[in-house]
Design a protein around this motif. Structure first.
Motif, PDB file in Angstrom:
ATOM      1  N   ALA B  67       0.836  -1.205   0.000  1.00 54.83           N
ATOM      2  CA  ALA B  67       0.000   0.000   0.000  1.00 54.83           C
ATOM      3  C   ALA B  67       0.873   1.258   0.000  1.00 54.83           C
ATOM      4  CB  ALA B  67      -0.925   0.001   1.222  1.00 54.83           C
ATOM      5  N   PHE B  68       2.003   1.190   0.699  1.00 56.81           N
ATOM      6  CA  PHE B  68       2.941   2.322   0.711  1.00 56.81           C
ATOM      7  C   PHE B  68       3.416   2.620  -0.715  1.00 56.81           C
ATOM      8  CE2 PHE B  68       7.103   4.250   1.008  1.00 56.81           C
ATOM      9  CZ  PHE B  68       7.015   5.116   2.088  1.00 56.81           C
ATOM     10  N   LEU B  69       3.870   1.564  -1.401  1.00 56.96           N
ATOM     11  CA  LEU B  69       4.335   1.734  -2.787  1.00 56.96           C
ATOM     12  C   LEU B  69       3.195   2.232  -3.675  1.00 56.96           C
ATOM     13  CD1 LEU B  69       6.453  -1.504  -3.219  1.00 56.96           C
ATOM     14  CD2 LEU B  69       7.307   0.846  -3.234  1.00 56.96           C
ATOM     15  N   TYR B  70       2.037   1.624  -3.473  1.00 55.98           N
ATOM     16  CA  TYR B  70       0.868   1.984  -4.264  1.00 55.98           C
ATOM     17  C   TYR B  70       0.516   3.467  -4.087  1.00 55.98           C
ATOM     18  CZ  TYR B  70      -3.979   2.204  -5.804  1.00 55.98           C
ATOM     19  OH  TYR B  70      -5.130   2.563  -6.424  1.00 55.98           O
ATOM     20  N   GLY B  71       0.443   3.888  -2.829  1.00 55.58           N
ATOM     21  CA  GLY B  71       0.075   5.276  -2.547  1.00 55.58           C
ATOM     22  C   GLY B  71       1.110   6.245  -3.087  1.00 55.58           C
ATOM     23  N   TYR B 198       3.975  -2.855  -6.966  1.00 59.55           N
ATOM     24  CA  TYR B 198       4.530  -4.061  -6.324  1.00 59.55           C
ATOM     25  C   TYR B 198       6.039  -3.909  -6.206  1.00 59.55           C
ATOM     26  CZ  TYR B 198      -0.089  -5.730  -7.436  1.00 59.55           C
ATOM     27  OH  TYR B 198      -1.447  -5.839  -7.512  1.00 59.55           O
ATOM     28  N   PRO B 199       6.633  -4.569  -5.211  1.00 62.57           N
ATOM     29  CA  PRO B 199       8.087  -4.414  -5.004  1.00 62.57           C
ATOM     30  C   PRO B 199       8.877  -4.929  -6.200  1.00 62.57           C
ATOM     31  CG  PRO B 199       7.026  -5.512  -3.142  1.00 62.57           C
ATOM     32  CD  PRO B 199       6.010  -5.439  -4.207  1.00 62.57           C
ATOM     33  N   LEU B 200       9.904  -4.192  -6.532  1.00 59.02           N
ATOM     34  CA  LEU B 200      10.748  -4.544  -7.674  1.00 59.02           C
ATOM     35  C   LEU B 200      11.292  -5.966  -7.544  1.00 59.02           C
ATOM     36  CD1 LEU B 200      11.837  -3.065 -10.209  1.00 59.02           C
ATOM     37  CD2 LEU B 200      13.883  -2.521  -8.895  1.00 59.02           C
ATOM     38  N   ALA B 201      11.488  -6.393  -6.276  1.00 57.60           N
ATOM     39  CA  ALA B 201      12.108  -7.697  -6.020  1.00 57.60           C
ATOM     40  C   ALA B 201      11.287  -8.871  -6.535  1.00 57.60           C
ATOM     41  CB  ALA B 201      12.357  -7.852  -4.513  1.00 57.60           C
ATOM     42  N   ILE B 202       9.976  -8.680  -6.747  1.00 62.68           N
ATOM     43  CA  ILE B 202       9.169  -9.818  -7.196  1.00 62.68           C
ATOM     44  C   ILE B 202       9.290 -10.045  -8.704  1.00 62.68           C
ATOM     45  CG2 ILE B 202       7.470  -9.434  -5.353  1.00 62.68           C
ATOM     46  CD1 ILE B 202       5.489  -8.544  -7.611  1.00 62.68           C
ATOM     47  N   TYR B 203       9.934  -9.090  -9.402  1.00 56.29           N
ATOM     48  CA  TYR B 203       9.995  -9.224 -10.861  1.00 56.29           C
ATOM     49  C   TYR B 203      11.238  -9.976 -11.288  1.00 56.29           C
ATOM     50  CZ  TYR B 203       6.235  -5.799 -10.933  1.00 56.29           C
ATOM     51  OH  TYR B 203       5.057  -5.158 -10.737  1.00 56.29           O
ATOM     52  N   ILE B 220      12.667   5.514  -7.988  1.00 53.48           N
ATOM     53  CA  ILE B 220      11.824   6.538  -7.365  1.00 53.48           C
ATOM     54  C   ILE B 220      10.693   5.903  -6.560  1.00 53.48           C
ATOM     55  CG2 ILE B 220      12.384   8.420  -8.942  1.00 53.48           C
ATOM     56  CD1 ILE B 220       9.151   6.913  -9.631  1.00 53.48           C
ATOM     57  N   THR B 221      10.691   4.575  -6.454  1.00 55.61           N
ATOM     58  CA  THR B 221       9.662   3.926  -5.643  1.00 55.61           C
ATOM     59  C   THR B 221      10.285   2.887  -4.713  1.00 55.61           C
ATOM     60  OG1 THR B 221       9.248   2.457  -7.533  1.00 55.61           O
ATOM     61  CG2 THR B 221       7.720   4.271  -7.210  1.00 55.61           C
ATOM     62  N   TYR B 222      10.711   1.788  -5.296  1.00 57.51           N
ATOM     63  CA  TYR B 222      11.141   0.633  -4.498  1.00 57.51           C
ATOM     64  C   TYR B 222      12.325   0.931  -3.578  1.00 57.51           C
ATOM     65  CZ  TYR B 222      13.064  -3.974  -3.444  1.00 57.51           C
ATOM     66  OH  TYR B 222      13.588  -5.071  -2.818  1.00 57.51           O
ATOM     67  N   PHE B 223      13.421   1.431  -4.142  1.00 60.85           N
ATOM     68  CA  PHE B 223      14.638   1.583  -3.325  1.00 60.85           C
ATOM     69  C   PHE B 223      14.456   2.567  -2.170  1.00 60.85           C
ATOM     70  CE2 PHE B 223      16.501  -0.095  -7.345  1.00 60.85           C
ATOM     71  CZ  PHE B 223      17.004  -1.283  -6.825  1.00 60.85           C
ATOM     72  N   PRO B 224      13.932   3.758  -2.420  1.00 59.86           N
ATOM     73  CA  PRO B 224      13.727   4.640  -1.259  1.00 59.86           C
ATOM     74  C   PRO B 224      12.720   4.055  -0.266  1.00 59.86           C
ATOM     75  CG  PRO B 224      12.852   5.649  -3.283  1.00 59.86           C
ATOM     76  CD  PRO B 224      13.643   4.456  -3.685  1.00 59.86           C
ATOM     77  N   ALA B 225      11.735   3.299  -0.770  1.00 61.05           N
ATOM     78  CA  ALA B 225      10.744   2.716   0.143  1.00 61.05           C
ATOM     79  C   ALA B 225      11.414   1.736   1.103  1.00 61.05           C
ATOM     80  CB  ALA B 225       9.637   2.015  -0.655  1.00 61.05           C
TER      81      ALA B 225
END
Lengths: 323, 272
Positions: B67-71, B198-203, B220-225
């Motif tokens: 939800a954090f990534l989504y938002g 979704y987290p980059l790690a799942i790809y 701009i999403t996964y790593f800073p999150a």
């Protein structure tokens, strides 16, 4: 030094050939064939400050291409162009700050904004100082009679009203050069007249240099001293409107009998293909007196009149012969 | 220089305020469009929630983390989409119609004029929706906040807007060659929003590489999150990298501007 200097301007467009039909469209995706079209073919001219020059030619002759290059929004394939000591396309921002451009076919204003707010935005875009802006804006509003239109969104204006607003918009930054590309196209007689008067006044009183393309020869007759004619990307004539007018006289001769004209005289007929009758119309470009005396001496003549040909016809005739 | 930037910015604000005013003239239409924007983008959030409700977790990732990534990505995208409207519609409204010449005839940068062309306020619908989800995620995660994380979040937000803005600029640049804005860019803009939920790690590795080094969506999403969560990255990135990653969004923006300039040169030499 000339304000606008154009030397050997060339523009070649590369156009993708379209093949007919669906199959043609699909095969065109893979194997595209290009064709080069020369829109300008070594055009040269120069214009001094304060001149009002008409630029005419048939559709597709290269007028708009020239205007676009002079405005800095199109880069030529070859040749030079210097306007106000700048190369337009090299230094676009500085160049366009000093010119005004009006395209008759397309508005420069914001479609949804009231006219006065368009002017206001242009003031900021051109960095016009508030005091100067108020003076010039009010003057343009008076001269072009815009008071009643100011709060109307541009999309609700008639073509004539819009053209007046466009003209005002092109002058808010007080450019010393104005390019008008078919400004009177589609306008009614009254709108045309008021536009012409305004342009003439702007040229006379402010000394604004004007380059005008048009298909309306009345524009040319009313406004321009000088005329440039272009066809197939080549400048064919550059002279005064008076030259053009006096260069073509029509001599209508009523002969006593169907004359046996000499080949030289046959060629001067307005319509060289028509069968000979007693009345023959000649198109004489120079030395009208010599022509008249040759005709009266050579053939039995009943009546003879020399007419000024309307400039519209002279030009139409030129276009036809240039094909 | 500084003077000229201030002047440019003042003009930009004026154009934006002009645009907002003309949208507010049609109040009902603004309201309906905002609500529509809220609902359509909100359906996606519901989809994510439904997925978790059925399966519990996504590998090691919890619903609040997703939800954090989504938002985050929705908020960032909503702002970019609202701001970059001029570039989004560039192909159909400026190139095809020849209206771009009008911009070239004015003594201002084309980027500035397009940026100020329209500020779509109804994108607030997606923004509010994203912000609500984001707020819920932050509340659920119980993040251990400190100044560094707050700064990182602000930086990520700015860089994220720049990243998506850059995608719209690239899309506009393509339309110099192919007048219709390319559908392929939609896979990066709208597709990017979906991907980054979704987290980059799942790809798969090839996608991870693509979204890190070529189109730096992950930066701009996964790593800073990951840094904000305060967990170890299953991909093995360092904390320093996670903090610096958003720079890639700004770099991507600079690259887009460079590409844009190249496009303009092409346009003014072909005149089509």
């Amino acid at each position: 030094m000339a304000q606008i200097l154009v030397e050997n301007l060339e523009k070649r467009y590369r156009i993708a050939e379209r093949k007919p039909g669906l199959w043609g469209a699909v095969s065109g995706l893979v194997n595209r064939v290009y064709r080069d079209v020369d829109a300008l073919h070594g055009v040269s001219f120069s214009i001094e400050p304060g001149e009002l020059v008409g630029y005419i030619g048939p559709n597709g002759a290269g007028k708009s291409t020239t205007i676009k290059i002079l405005s800095g929004i199109l880069v030529p394939s070859g040749g030079h162009c210097i306007i106000n000591n700048r190369i337009p396309w090299k230094d676009r921002v500085a160049h366009v700050a000093g010119i005004g451009v009006v395209f008759g076919q397309r508005t420069q204003l914001w479609w949804d904004l009231p006219v006065i707010e368009s002017f206001d935005l242009l003031k900021d875009i051109y960095r016009v100082l508030p005091l100067a802006y108020r003076t010039i804006r009010d003057e343009l509003i008076t001269l072009l009679d815009l008071e009643a239109l100011l709060d109307t969104p541009v999309r609700q204006l008639s073509l004539g009203q819009r053209m007046r607003c466009d003209l005002a918009a092109s002058l808010i930054h007080q450019p010393d050069i104005l390019f008008l590309d078919e400004p009177t196209i589609g306008l009614d007689a009254v709108a045309k007249l008021s536009l012409r008067h305004f342009v003439k006044r702007q040229n006379r009183e402010r000394g604004t240099t004007v380059l005008l393309t048009t298909h309306d020869m009345d524009d040319i007759e009313f406004l321009c001293d000088r005329l440039m004619l272009i066809n197939h990307g080549t400048l064919l004539m550059d002279g005064t409107v008076n030259d053009l007018r006096s260069s073509a006289r029509r001599v209508v001769v009523d002969f006593e009998v169907v004359p046996a004209l000499s080949p030289e005289h046959l060629a001067l007929r307005l319509d060289p293909g028509a069968p000979l009758t007693e009345r023959v119309e000649f198109q004489v470009s120079s030395q009208v007196p010599a022509f008249v005396s040759a005709i009266t001496a050579g053939y039995p003549v009943r009546d003879l009149t020399v007419e000024h040909q309307p400039i519209e016809e002279i030009v139409a005739d030129l276009y036809r012969r240039l094909k | 220089m500084a003077d000229s930037i201030a002047n440019d910015f003042a003009l930009y604000l004026k154009m934006v305020s002009q645009s907002i005013r003309s949208q507010l003239q049609y109040r009902l239409s603004f309201l309906l469009m905002s609500i529509g924007n809220f609902v359509t983008s909100g359906v996606e959030a519901f989809g994510v929630w439904a997925l978790f409700d059925r399966f519990g977790t996504l590998g090691q990732w919890s619903l609040p983390q997703i939800a954090f990534l989504y938002g985050l990505v929705n908020c960032v995208f909503a702002v970019a989409e609202g701001l970059a409207r001029g570039f989004d519609i560039f192909g159909s409204e400026f190139v095809k119609t020849g209206n771009f010449d009008r911009l070239l005839l004015r003594p201002r940068s084309t980027v500035l004029q397009l940026a100020g062309h329209e500020f779509q306020i109804h994108r607030i619908g997606r923004f509010v929706q994203g912000a609500v989800v984001f707020g819920w995620a932050v509340w659920m995660l119980g993040i251990d906040w400190h100044a560094g994380k707050v700064l990182l979040l602000v930086f990520t937000f700015v860089a994220g807007v720049a990243f998506f803005y850059a995608l719209f600029i690239i899309q506009a640049t393509f339309s110099f060659w192919a007048t219709e804005s390319l559908e392929i860019m939609n896979t990066l803009t709208y597709g990017g929003v979906e991907t980054a939920q979704y987290p980059l790690a799942i790809y798969r590795k090839v996608f991870r590489r693509f979204f890190t080094y070529i189109v730096p969506l992950g930066c701009i999403t996964y790593f800073p999150a990951i840094a904000v969560f305060g967990i170890d990255d299953p991909l093995g990135s360092s904390r320093l990298f996670q903090y610096m990653a958003p720079c890639a969004g700004l770099g991507f923006f600079a690259a887009a501007i460079f590409l844009w300039r190249f496009g303009i040169r092409h346009y003014t030499s072909t005149g089509s």
